[in-house]
Design a protein around this motif. Structure first.
Motif, PDB file in Angstrom:
ATOM      1  N   UNK A   1      37.396  54.389  50.314  1.00  0.00           N
ATOM      2  CA  UNK A   1      37.229  52.946  50.202  1.00  0.00           C
ATOM      3  C   UNK A   1      37.463  52.559  48.746  1.00  0.00           C
ATOM      4  N   UNK A   2      38.176  51.457  48.558  1.00  0.00           N
ATOM      5  CA  UNK A   2      38.488  50.963  47.219  1.00  0.00           C
ATOM      6  C   UNK A   2      37.900  49.563  47.062  1.00  0.00           C
ATOM      7  N   UNK A   3      36.623  49.496  46.712  1.00  0.00           N
ATOM      8  CA  UNK A   3      35.943  48.208  46.585  1.00  0.00           C
ATOM      9  C   UNK A   3      36.354  47.550  45.270  1.00  0.00           C
ATOM     10  N   UNK A   4      36.878  46.338  45.392  1.00  0.00           N
ATOM     11  CA  UNK A   4      37.325  45.557  44.240  1.00  0.00           C
ATOM     12  C   UNK A   4      36.825  44.131  44.381  1.00  0.00           C
ATOM     13  N   UNK A   5      36.763  43.434  43.251  1.00  0.00           N
ATOM     14  CA  UNK A   5      36.586  41.984  43.268  1.00  0.00           C
ATOM     15  C   UNK A   5      37.945  41.396  42.948  1.00  0.00           C
ATOM     16  N   UNK A   6      38.385  40.491  43.798  1.00  0.00           N
ATOM     17  CA  UNK A   6      39.698  39.875  43.671  1.00  0.00           C
ATOM     18  C   UNK A   6      39.518  38.398  43.362  1.00  0.00           C
ATOM     19  N   UNK A   7      40.123  37.929  42.288  1.00  0.00           N
ATOM     20  CA  UNK A   7      40.134  36.496  41.975  1.00  0.00           C
ATOM     21  C   UNK A   7      41.418  35.935  42.550  1.00  0.00           C
ATOM     22  N   UNK A   8      41.290  34.915  43.412  1.00  0.00           N
ATOM     23  CA  UNK A   8      42.467  34.290  43.998  1.00  0.00           C
ATOM     24  C   UNK A   8      42.736  32.956  43.313  1.00  0.00           C
ATOM     25  N   UNK A   9      43.909  32.373  43.586  1.00  0.00           N
ATOM     26  CA  UNK A   9      44.337  31.159  42.891  1.00  0.00           C
ATOM     27  C   UNK A   9      43.345  30.014  42.996  1.00  0.00           C
ATOM     28  N   UNK A  10      42.620  29.936  44.086  1.00  0.00           N
ATOM     29  CA  UNK A  10      41.650  28.850  44.267  1.00  0.00           C
ATOM     30  C   UNK A  10      40.453  28.987  43.330  1.00  0.00           C
ATOM     31  N   UNK A  11      40.330  30.143  42.664  1.00  0.00           N
ATOM     32  CA  UNK A  11      39.206  30.392  41.761  1.00  0.00           C
ATOM     33  C   UNK A  11      38.083  31.191  42.408  1.00  0.00           C
ATOM     34  N   UNK A  12      38.195  31.434  43.707  1.00  0.00           N
ATOM     35  CA  UNK A  12      37.165  32.205  44.399  1.00  0.00           C
ATOM     36  C   UNK A  12      37.257  33.680  44.016  1.00  0.00           C
ATOM     37  N   UNK A  13      36.115  34.335  44.000  1.00  0.00           N
ATOM     38  CA  UNK A  13      36.047  35.776  43.821  1.00  0.00           C
ATOM     39  C   UNK A  13      35.664  36.380  45.160  1.00  0.00           C
ATOM     40  N   UNK A  14      36.459  37.352  45.602  1.00  0.00           N
ATOM     41  CA  UNK A  14      36.248  38.001  46.893  1.00  0.00           C
ATOM     42  C   UNK A  14      36.013  39.483  46.639  1.00  0.00           C
ATOM     43  N   UNK A  15      34.912  40.012  47.177  1.00  0.00           N
ATOM     44  CA  UNK A  15      34.677  41.450  47.107  1.00  0.00           C
ATOM     45  C   UNK A  15      35.087  42.028  48.458  1.00  0.00           C
ATOM     46  N   UNK A  16      35.849  43.120  48.405  1.00  0.00           N
ATOM     47  CA  UNK A  16      36.379  43.694  49.640  1.00  0.00           C
ATOM     48  C   UNK A  16      36.868  45.116  49.389  1.00  0.00           C
TER      49      UNK A  16
END
Length: 124
Positions: A1-16
């Motif tokens: 599993x490669x858990x990362x926090x991803x910042x998307x263009x909308x400014x949201x941070x997604x952990x996945x």
């Protein structure tokens, strides 16, 4: 599993659990990312109290921020979402405490972020 926090263009941070989606040609270009078990992650300021000092503007006492996680796509039928590569601004490794909280949340939901129905279960 490669858990990362991803910042998307909308400014949201997604952990996945993050995986690249690549083309099948020889160059194997990255065209997107698969977010598995995605949760929106943010810091909540908690309870703030205003203090008034005579003649001055209010001064706020800030408490320790609270780490919050909520299902990112709660109405999705599956826990895997494909996002175009150009929607991703950056991805980074979270702090160990954040990964632990994420893993606990995923395990507590038995890997189910939404109200998924097990196809083996009898619906009668």
């Amino acid at each position: 599993m490669s858990v990362k926090i991803v910042r998307i263009k909308s400014g949201e941070d997604i952990i996945c659990d993050l995986h690249e989606v690549i083309t099948k040609d020889e160059q194997q270009s990255v065209v997107g990312f698969q977010f598995s078990k995605p949760f929106s992650v943010y810091l909540d300021s908690g309870n703030q109290r205003d203090f008034l000092i005579e003649g001055d503007s209010p001064i706020q006492e800030e408490s320790e921020p609270i780490l919050m996680m909520e299902p990112w796509v709660p109405l999705a039928a599956k826990q895997h979402v494909i996002v175009r590569a150009d929607e991703v601004v950056t991805a980074y490794d979270p702090l160990p405490e954040v990964i632990n909280k994420y893993n606990e949340l995923v395990e507590a939901s038995d890997g189910r972020v939404t109200g998924e129905i097990d196809p083996v279960e009898d619906q009668a």
